[in-house]
Every structure is written in C-alpha cells, then in structure tokens.
Design a protein around this motif. Structure first.
Motif, PDB file in Angstrom:
ATOM      1  N   MET A 242       0.857  -1.185   0.000  1.00 33.58           N
ATOM      2  CA  MET A 242       0.000   0.000   0.000  1.00 33.58           C
ATOM      3  C   MET A 242       0.897   1.241   0.000  1.00 33.58           C
ATOM      4  O   MET A 242       1.810   1.358   0.820  1.00 33.58           O
ATOM      5  CB  MET A 242      -0.892   0.000   1.246  1.00 33.58           C
ATOM      6  N   VAL A 248       0.526  12.285   6.050  1.00 26.89           N
ATOM      7  CA  VAL A 248      -0.929  12.419   5.945  1.00 26.89           C
ATOM      8  C   VAL A 248      -1.626  11.268   6.665  1.00 26.89           C
ATOM      9  O   VAL A 248      -2.615  11.453   7.380  1.00 26.89           O
ATOM     10  CB  VAL A 248      -1.343  12.449   4.459  1.00 26.89           C
TER      11      VAL A 248
ATOM     12  N   GLN B  41      -4.785   3.237   5.275  1.00 27.59           N
ATOM     13  CA  GLN B  41      -5.593   3.390   4.080  1.00 27.59           C
ATOM     14  C   GLN B  41      -4.722   4.063   3.028  1.00 27.59           C
ATOM     15  O   GLN B  41      -3.973   4.997   3.328  1.00 27.59           O
ATOM     16  CB  GLN B  41      -6.816   4.270   4.367  1.00 27.59           C
ATOM     17  N   ALA B  42      -4.808   3.542   1.821  1.00 25.05           N
ATOM     18  CA  ALA B  42      -3.973   4.097   0.757  1.00 25.05           C
ATOM     19  C   ALA B  42      -4.257   5.582   0.587  1.00 25.05           C
ATOM     20  O   ALA B  42      -5.403   6.018   0.699  1.00 25.05           O
ATOM     21  CB  ALA B  42      -4.242   3.352  -0.554  1.00 25.05           C
ATOM     22  N   THR B  43      -3.224   6.328   0.331  1.00 24.94           N
ATOM     23  CA  THR B  43      -3.373   7.775   0.187  1.00 24.94           C
ATOM     24  C   THR B  43      -4.115   8.105  -1.096  1.00 24.94           C
ATOM     25  O   THR B  43      -3.853   7.527  -2.151  1.00 24.94           O
ATOM     26  CB  THR B  43      -1.978   8.426   0.160  1.00 24.94           C
ATOM     27  N   VAL B  47      -4.337  13.811  -2.623  1.00 22.03           N
ATOM     28  CA  VAL B  47      -3.316  14.168  -1.628  1.00 22.03           C
ATOM     29  C   VAL B  47      -1.918  14.031  -2.224  1.00 22.03           C
ATOM     30  O   VAL B  47      -1.035  14.868  -2.016  1.00 22.03           O
ATOM     31  CB  VAL B  47      -3.471  13.278  -0.379  1.00 22.03           C
ATOM     32  N   LEU B 678      -0.343  18.300   5.185  1.00 20.76           N
ATOM     33  CA  LEU B 678      -1.399  18.128   4.194  1.00 20.76           C
ATOM     34  C   LEU B 678      -2.650  17.639   4.906  1.00 20.76           C
ATOM     35  O   LEU B 678      -2.578  16.988   5.946  1.00 20.76           O
ATOM     36  CB  LEU B 678      -0.959  17.123   3.137  1.00 20.76           C
ATOM     37  N   LYS B 679      -3.781  17.953   4.350  1.00 23.09           N
ATOM     38  CA  LYS B 679      -5.051  17.598   5.001  1.00 23.09           C
ATOM     39  C   LYS B 679      -5.179  16.078   5.096  1.00 23.09           C
ATOM     40  O   LYS B 679      -5.091  15.377   4.087  1.00 23.09           O
ATOM     41  CB  LYS B 679      -6.214  18.158   4.177  1.00 23.09           C
ATOM     42  N   PRO B 680      -5.300  15.548   6.304  1.00 22.97           N
ATOM     43  CA  PRO B 680      -5.339  14.096   6.445  1.00 22.97           C
ATOM     44  C   PRO B 680      -6.643  13.511   5.891  1.00 22.97           C
ATOM     45  O   PRO B 680      -7.668  14.172   5.843  1.00 22.97           O
ATOM     46  CB  PRO B 680      -5.236  13.898   7.953  1.00 22.97           C
ATOM     47  N   GLN B 681      -6.518  12.264   5.533  1.00 17.13           N
ATOM     48  CA  GLN B 681      -7.698  11.569   5.009  1.00 17.13           C
ATOM     49  C   GLN B 681      -8.601  11.140   6.160  1.00 17.13           C
ATOM     50  O   GLN B 681      -8.147  10.881   7.270  1.00 17.13           O
ATOM     51  CB  GLN B 681      -7.250  10.330   4.255  1.00 17.13           C
ATOM     52  N   THR B 683     -11.630   8.377   7.215  1.00 17.08           N
ATOM     53  CA  THR B 683     -12.292   7.155   6.766  1.00 17.08           C
ATOM     54  C   THR B 683     -13.762   7.260   7.094  1.00 17.08           C
ATOM     55  O   THR B 683     -14.154   7.979   8.005  1.00 17.08           O
ATOM     56  CB  THR B 683     -11.706   5.924   7.459  1.00 17.08           C
TER      57      THR B 683
END
Lengths: 298, 683
Positions: A242, A248, B41-43, B47, B678-681, B683
C-alpha cells in the motif's frame, strides 16, 4: 545455526526484580490454596501452606531464616508439593510478530516475556504450559511444574517455526475447549485480528472460569507511526502493499489504532481480563514489575 | 544587470542541487515491511498530487534561495543607460618600460616581461600610441611614441636581457619625459620588471610620479629563488724574498638556503685548478687560496659556481699582474752625510730581501723616460725645477706614480711653493720654528687613523705616532682639493695628499732626516715609511677588475689606438687623446678582455655587479606606493577608473540588501510550506 542455551530467554536482571515481589493471585482457582494468599508474611510465595517447628531430620535448607530472625525459633516453611495453579501461556507466532523497527522483534519479545513468566511459575512450583499459535494451534505443551518441564518449554520456544497469518478466534476457542480446568491463561500477542473475534475467544476462557491476562505486544513504531514522505508498506503476513503518504496517514493510523485499542481495553475490562499493552522498547523486567505491582495492589 | 564579482555566478550551478535531490528522492521511494495494513488506508490521488505540487514548490523555493545567494556574492548592480560613472575610453599614450637588467635572466622572467608588454600592445585601440623603453641602470627609448604597433612588437621581440645592474629612477624619469610630449591626455606608464630591491636607489625616495600619469606596475618576479654568486673577490700579491705569493679571497653568497647545498665553487687560473669547495647550507661562504706565482706577468682566471636560477653570475672573472719588485727613486740635491736620502736608503735598501728597489740621484733624473721606470719618487729638499721637470713629474703622476715631496732642511720656500702650487696641493709660506713659536717642540696632534698610512698606529699602538718631536717644519696652506692626513699640534699640516691623474702627490712638511725632527730616531719612523711606500705603490697600481658598464681607462701613447677584444670575440678600437688617455666604454658582457696597443698588452676582467645578483624583490603594491604620490589627484588607468566607478555605483545601489531580504522571505516561505501538514484523510 548455532544451538543456544534453552534458558537464554531468562535474563537474570528480570528474575532478580520479580523475585522480590509477591505475586498475588487475583482469584481463587478451583479448590486450591484458598485463603493463603492473604498471608501476613508478605514477600513469601503465594503458594506455601504453613509453618511448622523444625525437627531434627528436616533439610536445613528449608528453615525460614527471616522468621528465625524475628522469632528466634526455627520454622520450616512447608509448600504444597503438587501444583495447585496452572498457567497456560498462549504465544502468538504469526508472521506479524516478526516486525521490528529496532533490534527486538515482537516475537522475540513475546518469548522473553513467556519464558520469564514460566520460570517464575515453576520456581513457585506452579504448573505452566505453553501453546504456540497463529491462525491455528501449532504446538501445545500441557502444564507441569518441574524444572525439566521448564527446559522443555524454553526449548520449544527457541525452536518455534515462523507461523502464518493471525486469526485469534479459532485457536482461542480450541484452547478454551482443551483447558477446562481453571487456571491462569496468559495471552501474549500483537492481537492483529478482528477485535470481536478476540473478545469472543477471551469470553470463552472466562466462561470456563480462567483468570486471563493479555499482554498486547507492540513495536514503538506501531504506536508512533513515525514515517515520512511517501512510503510503500508491505504487510508481513499477506504480502499486500500500500502506497501511503506517511505524514498524511499518521493521524488516521493513530486514530484507527487507538480506537481499536480502546475497544479491546473496554471489552477486557468488562470480561475481568487484565489487558497490558507493552512495547518492545520497554525493559521486560520493568513491564513485569509494573504489572505484578498492579496485581498486588488489587 | 552587471556584477562586480562575476565569478560568483558560477555558484548558480548550486541552484540545481534541490532539483537533483528531488529527483533522487523520487527515484528512491522508501519500501517498508510492516506488521499489518489493517489500520492504514492508501493515500488518495488528490493528496499525492498536492504533495507533489508542494514538493515542486519547495524545490523551486530552494533553487531560488541558492540562486539568489550566488547573486548576493556576485554583488549585482544596474548600470545606468547613460553610464555617467564610466569614463569614456579615450585614446592613450603609453610608455612600456621593460626591465632588461641581469636579474631578468633568472628563469623565464624576461620572456614573461616581453609577453606582458606584447599583451599591452595587443590592447591598443584607435589612436593609442606606445613607446617602448628598455632599461637597466640606464634607460633607452627603443621606439618613439607612435601608433605603429607592429614596430613596437618587432622591437620587443628582438629584445634580450643584458648584464647591467638595475636603477629604477632613470627609466621612470625618462618615461615621464616622453609622456610630457604625448599627444593624448590619458597617459600611462606600464612598468614591467622583477622590481628587484637593489634597483630602488635613494634617488627615488624623493621622487614621485607627476600627477596626471597613470602607473601600472607589472611584476614578473616568481618568489624566492636560489641563487649563488660571488659577492667579492680580492687578489693580493706578497713578495717574500724572490717569491711572490698570490692570495685569493672570495666571498660567496648563496641565496635560497639549502637549495644551494652541494653547489661547487671552482677556482682556476690560466686553465689550471687552484681550489675547489662544496657549498654548505649556509648563505655566506668564504673561499681562500694561495699559490706561488710561477712567473711575472698577467694571469687570468675564474671562479665558477654550479648552475642555479641565474646562470649569468655563476662565473667570476679575475685578472691580475705579478710584477717585478716596485721601485722608488729618492731625488735629493743635498744627498750628503745624514741627508734625507740617507735615511730613506737605510730604511728601504735591504739587498735581496728588500721589498723595493731603491735608487737615488739628483734632479737631473726628473725626466719622463727615467721616471717611467719608478713607482714612487721621493723629492726631498728640491731646488728650483724646470718646467719640463715639473711636466715630467705631472706626467709620472698621471700615469699612476706617486710623488712624495718633503721640505728638506734647507728649503727654497718660494721655489717649493711654486712647485706645490703647480701641483694644486697648496702653497708653502714659511719655515716654522716650533720651539720659538710655542716654547716647545711640535708633535703630531691630529691624525687620520683610518687612512692606510696611519692605520697601523690605530689601537694599542696609537701613542707611538704621537711621540716624535718636530723642531721645525714648513708651513703649507693646503689647497681646497688637498686632503690633510695629519697635523701638528700647532694645527699646521704635517702630511697632505692630492690625487693627480691616476697617481698622487704627498707632501711631508718636515724632514726625513734628523735636521728638524727626531722622527727618524723614533720607533714609529720605519713603519711610517713602509706604510707610506705601500700606500703609494698599491694605490697607483693598475686596475684589472671592472664591473659591467664601467668605463675602462687605457693609458698609452698619445693619439695611438688600442684594440680591445671582448669575450665575444668582437674587437673595439679606442683612440688615446693627446695626453695618452683613452676610454673603453663597451664593457657590457662579463668575461676576460684584452687591450693591445703595439707591443703593450693590457688584459682586464669584467664582472657583473653583485648587487644585481640579489634577487630579493618588492611586490607591485609596494612599487605603486613608492612611485605614486599619496593624493586623490593620482591619475587612474581606464581599467582602474572603471572598476572604481562600478564599485561606487554598486555601493550606492546596494542591491544585495534587497536580494538578501528576498532570500529571507523565501526561506520563511519554505519553512512554512515544508512544515505545513497536508489535510489528512478521513475514513
């Protein structure tokens, strides 16, 4: 590969620290040593039965010299010769336990911990058994209290083959069925599985009346997730990859992890299971000491 | 935009470093084995795109910082359109002073000097005019001020370094003179030399370049170089019985320390080795040797040193003569009994072991022909002399002879005064009776102990010369050209001297006998006489050693011609004038020379000036400071003026400050951007 000593997992500094504490059993395992745990002579084994005056012919090694110092009389501390407490060490040997950001893998750290506990139990003449598992039970050694048996356990841990994926449900239920006599169950694992499955397995043990302790072995990086830039992560168990922007993803990872851990902790609390998170950079003796001190306080 | 330190612009290449790092990091994507991906989780592509954009921005910011830093160090400025601060490139008049002294033969100094001069010529533009002046201890204008660059180039190309010493005053003065007639206002002296320390004579201490003339010193010296040379060489002959011992004494200086170690010094005479030494690590060496002269006559030899940076001074040439015993003539009209001549004979006529051949006679011997056979003539108690006798004496002295005149105990004061006056040494006025004048005899009250005659009385023997008592003496009023070597305590001269031609006249105002003084009975008398004779003969000896550029006096028959053969094999002719004097002025090359006139032969040696062998030099800045007056009016070369104007303009604009502020702003922006998450993801 050079054969190493089976006792390599037991570090003397660990034992010297543990041996100064009284490990108190929190519960009473079925039918044995009831009431003895609250002995006024703190610092003695939780499993001794009684004192009796020394009579000629007794082994002088068995004289309690500390009691002699206080009472000026010779007393013999009599132990229960046969085991009353059974400890089941359940050690996770799945591939995820091979991870290490430093020098010590989680698997090795788990073995250190299991060996320390086993030695302690045998020293107290309690029986200790060992089960190695990943997605199924790979090896089981029933509890015994002899030193020979301890050596057998240690050798087994040293020669344990790398396992497969983690799946806690099946092995835990199988073991709960197998070990119906109540005792201590110590689970040492990174617990990388569905939390509900894990809780169900633990519940099965509790249902059978076992006292359960869970050592959640973690690498420091699994908590801090201190990576930078774009990183391609590969799962040790599945081989899946992945691509992640580490900075981030850090916040999200930590949130997911903390949520999972909190859920486990809460479920363990409800079940009366001791949940002890421990990282591989923590001194092993220090971790055990803190745990035993906590147990002593209860 | 222009730059003062444009070479710093090469540092602009550093701006590529962030790009390089960026590409390397992109190529080396980090791969990490991890326990589980269950919490990851994949970026998202968005992003990743943002991150790449941020990386590019960071990269550009960093590139800009590096580039601007390079610009700051290059000190940029914006030239004005009108360029008011830049002087117009005006036509110039330039004098190229090229040093061709001997020191320029060291290494490739002279070739580089010529190359520097040719480079200046190649920069000629428009109406620029040049003049080439070569110099050593004299300056010679080789080309007039002209725009004919090819002429200057041709002259420069044929130029070679000589053997003369250096004097920087003459070329500078000459260049100034030339530029006074220049037609262009921009006047420049380009001074190309090794700026040898020895060339800075005292004259330059009080001389400065005229305002309005720009001065560009160009050094071709190449630091300290090893050079060994003969600083001094003396040859002395000492007669002992029938043998003549020749003593050689050489002072060798080896500049450059250990680099000269192992160098050899070889002394040979007439092709035969006399001595050989190996030089050590010291700077000063002395070579002394002695041999018995195998014959009378002239000898030529040389002292040869091993090769070093400057080979021109590695041979020192020497010529000397071993002559027959010096001869002296005592002319004493009253030579009877204990006359002056008697005491002189007693002192000098010692048979085979005598140092001098001694003869005596009357005034009739004062002829040119007779006097030519003597080195020293004692004229005691002279009577009136004829004009031909006086001429003979003058001729004798001009040829190198020494005349010693004493009053005698029966002086004809008037006649004697006439003789002394004609010889230009003074005038006799009267005979002084010291006892009558001051109640006591006179003694020597004042003496020049540094003079060769009296130097033996210096030190512990000083009192000896003060012992003799003089009852009478001849009062002589010295001529202004005469030198008084000793005085009585009455302040009247006791001994006087004056040079006449190559020789000289000495006047002793008392008597050599005991008539007026007890000097002849004193222990200091004989030493005094021998010192007097030695001085008279040695100082009249013919020179055989000259330095390059020196004029060699050749005496011979009047109107006759000398053929002088140089070491190169060239033959120069020198004609004697009516007095028999001729002068050879072409001693430009070191070596052995021979002058021949009929049966007469006069060998001599010419050597380089040892001062020129000392290669210690000044640097160009020192030269500039020494020559250019410390004034704001000093003319600058166009290049200097332009550089100065540009620097002033840059200082006024101070663009570097603005760029520095910009760098600071970029640095802050970079810091902000690099640390911005950077703005985090979610879920």
């Amino acid at each position: 590969m050079a054969r190493t000593s089976p006792v390599r997992f037991i570090r003397p500094e660990v034992l010297s620290r543990i041996a100064t504490l009284e490990m108190l059993a929190r519960g009473v395992v079925e039918g044995f040593v009831t009431g003895l745990h609250r002995s006024p002579y703190k610092g003695f084994s939780v499993d001794f039965m009684e004192y009796r005056p020394y009579i000629p012919g007794d082994d002088p090694m068995r004289i309690d010299w500390k009691l002699f110092a206080r009472s000026d009389r010779y007393y013999i501390k009599e132990f229960e010769d046969e085991t009353n407490t059974r400890m089941h060490l359940l050690v996770d040997v799945s591939r995820s336990m091979e991870y290490a950001s430093g020098e010590v893998t989680k698997r090795n750290y788990a073995f250190y911990l299991a060996a320390s506990l086993a030695y302690l139990m045998v020293r107290q003449r309690d029986a200790v058994g060992l089960t190695l598992f990943d997605d199924d039970v790979r090896r089981t050694i029933p509890p015994r209290a002899s030193k020979t048996h301890l050596h057998l356990l240690l050798r087994e841990m040293e020669h344990a083959a790398p396992g497969g994926e983690t799946a806690l449900g099946k092995p835990l239920h199988a073991l709960a069925e197998r070990h119906r006599r109540r005792g201590f169950v110590v689970l040492i694992s990174d617990l990388l599985d569905d939390s509900d499955t894990l809780v169900e397995g633990l519940r099965h043990f509790r249902f059978n009346g076992h006292e359960v302790m869970v050592f959640h072995v973690l690498d420091p990086q699994e908590i801090a997730f201190d990576f930078e830039d774009m990183v391609e992560f590969e799962d040790l168990e599945t081989g899946k990859t992945m691509l992640v922007e580490a900075q981030v993803a850090r916040e999200l990872y930590q949130a997911n992890f903390n949520r999972y851990q909190a859920k486990l902790k809460k479920a363990c609390g409800l079940l009366g299971v001791d949940y002890i998170p421990i990282t591989t950079d923590q001194p092993l003796d220090f971790a055990l000491f803190n745990y035993l001190a906590a147990r002593n306080g209860k | 935009m222009s730059f003062i330190n444009s070479f710093f612009l090469f540092a602009l290449g550093a701006a590529a470093l962030p790009v390089l790092f960026h590409l390397v990091r992109r190529l080396q994507a980090k791969k990490v084995m991890f326990s589980s991906l269950m919490f990851l989780q994949a970026t998202q592509k968005e992003v990743v795109r943002k991150r790449r954009l941020r990386d590019v921005l960071l990269m550009l910011l960093r590139c800009a910082v590096f580039a601007l830093l390079a610009l700051v160090f290059a000190r940029p400025f914006l030239p004005q359109e009108t360029l008011p601060f830049l002087p117009e490139r005006e036509a110039r008049s330039v004098v190229l002073l090229v040093d061709q002294s001997m020191s320029m033969q060291a290494g490739d100094r002279f070739e580089r000097a010529k190359q520097e001069a040719l480079t200046r010529l190649a920069e000629a533009e428009g109406s620029d005019e040049f003049s080439v002046v070569a110099f050593s201890d004299a300056a010679q204008q080789l080309t007039p001020l002209s725009e004919d660059v090819s002429l200057h180039q041709a002259v420069l190309s044929s130029l070679e370094a000589g053997y003369q010493p250096t004097d920087f005053y003459e070329p500078l003065r000459r260049a100034t003179e030339i530029l006074n007639d220049a037609r262009n206002e921009q006047r420049t002296i380009v001074f190309i030399s090794d700026f040898q320390q020895a060339g800075w004579t005292g004259t330059l201490d009080n001389w400065k370049l005229d305002p309005g003339i720009a001065f560009v010193p160009v050094t071709v010296a190449d630091g300290a170089v090893a050079n060994a040379y003969v600083e001094g060489f003396a040859v002395r002959t000492q007669r002992t019985g029938t043998d003549v011992a020749v003593q050689f004494d050489a002072q060798i200086t080896a500049e450059g320390g250990r680099e000269n170690e192992g160098n050899t010094a070889l002394l040979s005479v007439d092709g035969a080795q006399v001595d050989q030494r190996t030089l050590g690590p010291r700077a000063d060496h002395r070579l002394s040797a002695e041999q018995i002269a195998p014959r009378e006559g002239f000898f030529q030899g040389e002292l040869t040193l091993g090769d070093d940076a400057l080979t021109a001074d590695n041979r020192y040439f020497v010529t000397y003569a071993v002559t027959a015993r010096p001869s002296m003539l005592a002319v004493d009209e009253g030579a009877r009994g204990a006359s002056d001549a008697f005491f002189l004979r007693t002192a000098f006529a010692l048979g085979d072991n005598a140092r001098y051949d001694f003869a005596e006679g009357g005034q009739g011997r004062l002829t040119r022909g007779i006097l030519r056979g003597y080195n020293v003539v004692f004229l005691t108690a002279p009577g009136a002399l004829t004009s031909s006798q006086v001429d003979a004496l003058r001729n004798f002295m001009e040829a190198g002879g020494t005349l010693v005149v004493s009053a005698g105990d029966r002086p004809q004061v008037t006649a004697l005064s006439g003789l002394l006056t004609s010889l230009g040494i003074g005038s006799a006025t009267e005979v002084v009776n010291a006892r009558a004048a001051q109640a006591t005899d006179a003694i020597i009250g004042e003496v020049d102990l540094r003079h060769p005659i009296f130097e033996v009385f210096a030190g512990s023997g000083r009192g000896a010369i003060l012992q003799p008592r003089f009852r009478r003496y001849l009062r002589v009023v010295p001529d202004s050209a005469a030198t008084v070597l000793a005085r009585y305590d009455t302040a009247d001269p006791m001994l006087l001297e004056r040079r006449v031609g190559s020789g000289k006249v000495l006047v002793y105002t008392s008597t050599f006998n005991t008539a007026w003084t007890d000097f002849a009975l004193d222990e200091s008398y004989v030493p005094f006489l021998y010192q007097l004779a030695k001085y008279a003969i040695e100082s009249g000896a013919t020179r055989h050693q000259y330095t390059v550029g020196e004029v060699v006096a050749l005496r011979g028959q009047p109107e006759q011609v000398w053929d002088v053969r140089t070491p190169d094999g060239d033959v120069f002719q020198v004609q004697n004038d009516s007095t028999g004097a001729g002068f050879f002025r072409e001693a430009a090359v070191p070596g052995h020379y021979v002058a021949v006139q009929g049966t007469r032969r006069f060998p001599f040696s010419v050597n380089v000036n040892p001062m020129e062998s000392n290669l210690e030099a000044r640097d160009a800045e020192e030269v500039y400071a020494a020559v250019v007056p410390p004034s704001d009016d000093v003319a600058l070369t166009p290049e200097q003026a332009t550089a100065l104007a540009i620097e002033d303009e840059e200082k006024q604009q101070k663009l570097w400050r603005v760029i520095l502020l910009l760098i600071l702003a970029l640095f802050l922006a970079e810091t902000f951007l690099a640390n911005r998450k950077l703005k985090p993801q979610r879920t």
